[in-house]
Design a protein around this motif. Sequence first.
Motif, PDB file in Angstrom:
ATOM      1  N   PHE A  28       0.837  -1.201   0.000  1.00 43.78           N
ATOM      2  CA  PHE A  28       0.000   0.000   0.000  1.00 43.78           C
ATOM      3  C   PHE A  28       0.872   1.252   0.000  1.00 43.78           C
ATOM      4  O   PHE A  28       0.625   2.202  -0.745  1.00 43.78           O
ATOM      5  N   ASN A  29       1.910   1.250   0.824  1.00 48.20           N
ATOM      6  CA  ASN A  29       2.818   2.397   0.904  1.00 48.20           C
ATOM      7  C   ASN A  29       3.543   2.610  -0.423  1.00 48.20           C
ATOM      8  O   ASN A  29       3.704   3.745  -0.880  1.00 48.20           O
ATOM      9  N   LEU A  30       3.978   1.534  -1.053  1.00 52.30           N
ATOM     10  CA  LEU A  30       4.633   1.656  -2.362  1.00 52.30           C
ATOM     11  C   LEU A  30       3.662   2.174  -3.422  1.00 52.30           C
ATOM     12  O   LEU A  30       4.066   2.923  -4.324  1.00 52.30           O
ATOM     13  N   GLY A  62      -8.708  -0.491  -2.793  1.00 50.54           N
ATOM     14  CA  GLY A  62      -9.320  -1.662  -2.168  1.00 50.54           C
ATOM     15  C   GLY A  62      -8.417  -2.301  -1.127  1.00 50.54           C
ATOM     16  O   GLY A  62      -8.901  -2.978  -0.207  1.00 50.54           O
ATOM     17  N   LEU A  63      -7.107  -2.101  -1.263  1.00 52.53           N
ATOM     18  CA  LEU A  63      -6.182  -2.621  -0.251  1.00 52.53           C
ATOM     19  C   LEU A  63      -6.449  -1.988   1.117  1.00 52.53           C
ATOM     20  O   LEU A  63      -6.286  -2.641   2.145  1.00 52.53           O
ATOM     21  N   GLY A  64      -6.868  -0.742   1.130  1.00 52.14           N
ATOM     22  CA  GLY A  64      -7.183  -0.073   2.388  1.00 52.14           C
ATOM     23  C   GLY A  64      -8.343  -0.739   3.107  1.00 52.14           C
ATOM     24  O   GLY A  64      -8.308  -0.936   4.326  1.00 52.14           O
ATOM     25  N   LEU A  83      -4.759   3.701  12.946  1.00 51.13           N
ATOM     26  CA  LEU A  83      -3.986   4.127  11.771  1.00 51.13           C
ATOM     27  C   LEU A  83      -4.574   3.537  10.491  1.00 51.13           C
ATOM     28  O   LEU A  83      -4.665   4.214   9.465  1.00 51.13           O
ATOM     29  N   THR A  84      -4.990   2.274  10.555  1.00 44.74           N
ATOM     30  CA  THR A  84      -5.580   1.634   9.384  1.00 44.74           C
ATOM     31  C   THR A  84      -6.908   2.301   9.023  1.00 44.74           C
ATOM     32  O   THR A  84      -7.181   2.541   7.847  1.00 44.74           O
ATOM     33  N   ILE A  89     -10.320   6.824   5.844  1.00 45.39           N
ATOM     34  CA  ILE A  89     -10.889   8.168   5.988  1.00 45.39           C
ATOM     35  C   ILE A  89     -10.157   9.154   5.083  1.00 45.39           C
ATOM     36  O   ILE A  89     -10.783   9.939   4.366  1.00 45.39           O
ATOM     37  N   LEU A  90      -8.839   9.087   5.072  1.00 42.37           N
ATOM     38  CA  LEU A  90      -8.062  10.010   4.242  1.00 42.37           C
ATOM     39  C   LEU A  90      -8.252   9.740   2.753  1.00 42.37           C
ATOM     40  O   LEU A  90      -8.307  10.684   1.951  1.00 42.37           O
ATOM     41  N   LEU A  91      -8.370   8.467   2.374  1.00 39.80           N
ATOM     42  CA  LEU A  91      -8.666   8.159   0.962  1.00 39.80           C
ATOM     43  C   LEU A  91     -10.027   8.736   0.571  1.00 39.80           C
ATOM     44  O   LEU A  91     -10.184   9.291  -0.524  1.00 39.80           O
ATOM     45  N   GLY A  92     -10.998   8.603   1.456  1.00 42.29           N
ATOM     46  CA  GLY A  92     -12.318   9.170   1.190  1.00 42.29           C
ATOM     47  C   GLY A  92     -12.263  10.679   1.047  1.00 42.29           C
ATOM     48  O   GLY A  92     -12.911  11.258   0.157  1.00 42.29           O
TER      49      GLY A  92
END
Length: 146
Positions: A28-30, A62-64, A83-84, A89-92
């Motif tokens: 996800f980070n990459l 979708g990984l989130g 954190l997860t 929330i931040l993606l939204g």
Amino acid sequence: MTTSFNFDSVRVSTRWIQIGFLIVTVVFNLCLVTQLLTVGLAVFHSPEWWNIHVWFVRGFSGLGVLLLGWAYLSPFPRRVRLLTASLIILLGLQFLTIHLNRFLSLGILYPLIGFMLFTASTTLVHRVWHIVFDKSDTETLCDRTI
């Protein structure tokens, strides 16, 4: 008739669950790093990169959701779960700032939220890394290499 319970197998399976979670958080980070590169290319090289930026986030977001379910179904500390959840929330908020930009000037928040998303993701990787590879494991690995 006696029932025995093997605690070592539970510990090993929990460890593999956490290692799998760590791998997905790193992926996800990459993906976020790739997002930074594609948005930079869209701004500074060619606007056509924006389409790649949009399609890529639709693919990996979708990984989130997967990570969120995984964090709450597995034995993780509250901090990892929060954190997860913050990733979702931040993606939204990222989606909202782009799609509501026509009505409100929320687009100005897009880079800031992206930075917060990357920071939360990197912190999550760091925290899960320390859960999976605690100090006793790293000391053992260092002793072996010397």
